[in-house]
Design an enzyme around this catalytic site. Structure first.
Site, short mmCIF file in Angstrom:
data_model
loop_
_atom_site.label_atom_id
_atom_site.label_comp_id
_atom_site.label_asym_id
_atom_site.label_seq_id
_atom_site.Cartn_x
_atom_site.Cartn_y
_atom_site.Cartn_z
N ASP A 48 -1.44 -0.46 4.58
CA ASP A 48 -0.23 -1.47 5.01
C ASP A 48 0.92 -1.53 5.34
O ASP A 48 1.59 -2.21 5.98
CB ASP A 48 -0.49 -2.57 3.67
CG ASP A 48 0.46 -2.26 3.26
OD1 ASP A 48 0.79 -1.42 2.88
OD2 ASP A 48 0.07 -2.48 1.81
N ASP A 66 3.48 -6.64 -2.11
CA ASP A 66 3.01 -5.28 -2.57
C ASP A 66 3.83 -4.49 -3.49
O ASP A 66 2.47 -4.01 -4.39
CB ASP A 66 3.70 -4.16 -1.00
CG ASP A 66 3.63 -2.52 -0.89
OD1 ASP A 66 2.25 -3.09 -0.87
OD2 ASP A 66 4.32 -1.80 -0.93
N ASP A 70 1.05 -3.79 -6.69
CA ASP A 70 1.16 -2.96 -7.61
C ASP A 70 1.41 -2.79 -9.00
O ASP A 70 0.73 -2.24 -9.61
CB ASP A 70 2.46 -2.02 -6.43
CG ASP A 70 2.32 -0.92 -4.96
OD1 ASP A 70 0.51 -1.51 -4.66
OD2 ASP A 70 3.18 -1.00 -4.42
#
Length: 215
Positions: A48, A66, A70
């Site tokens: 990404d 993101d 994570d």
């Protein structure tokens, strides 16, 4: 230009969330499938970013999505490992360090007016600059960390197991497995040191901000 929610890297981010949901849904019944799905989600974390740069679709929403994906996926895996191994506190401490370090870094970056938590060019620590400034090094540390956790997950049995005993058992496996295990252990160790430095550096930045505001 499509809406931010429909940026290609953000769509990949949604797909990562779905993959993680499926992975953790089958983690007890099918360890191999969990490991494959979890690793695919991790690889997509790099994909990404490539799409964001390729199509100029970097966004604040995407960066937060993101990081949250994570942190949550790693936290869930560490929580799982804490149930399989003794002492489980080791994995809970790692979970706390990971979240605390990145939260401090994100918040201190916000206070400093930076657009990214990866902007550490003004810090005085060489390891932190190397980690965020040299992508291959950062990739090695991150991949090592996640692969090590996956290895420990795959080698765990259904009952509480001694972490040291399993590590000794892995070192008695084939040379290839031993090489991968030792390599990931090194990358994992460097990442934990980086997390500690990042947490301290970011905390110092917050304190400096407080001192400036009080004057």
């Amino acid at each position: 230009m499509p809406p931010v929610y429909l940026y290609i890297p953000n769509i990949i981010g949604y797909f990562r969330i779905i993959i993680n949901f499926i992975a953790f849904a089958v983690c007890y019944s099918n360890k191999a499938l969990f490991a494959i799905l979890y690793f695919i989600s991790f690889v997509l974390d790099g994909v990404d970013g490539w799409f964001a740069r390729k199509f100029n679709q970097a966004s604040t929403f995407g960066a937060v999505l993101d990081m949250v994906t994570d942190r949550v996926s790693t936290a869930c895996l560490l929580a799982l490992l804490s149930q399989f191994y003794r002492p489980g506190l080791v994995f809970l401490i790692l979970l706390g360090l990971d979240i605390t370090s990145h939260w401090f870094q994100m918040y201190s970056s916000f206070l400093s007016g930076k657009t990214s938590h990866k902007d550490v060019k003004h810090t005085g620590n060489w390891l932190l600059k190397l980690y965020y400034g040299y992508r291959p090094f950062m990739a090695f540390c991150c991949v090592s960390c996640e692969v090590l956790y996956i290895i420990l997950f795959l080698f765990a049995d259904d009952k509480s197991t001694s972490l040291l005993s399993v590590c000794r058992g892995i070192l008695n496996q084939s040379p290839l497995i031993v090489l991968v295990f030792v390599s990931t252990l090194i990358g994992w160790a460097v990442k934990q040191v980086t997390n500690i430095i990042q947490m301290k550096t970011a905390a110092d930045a917050c304190v400096v901000y407080d001192l400036k505001r009080s004057k």
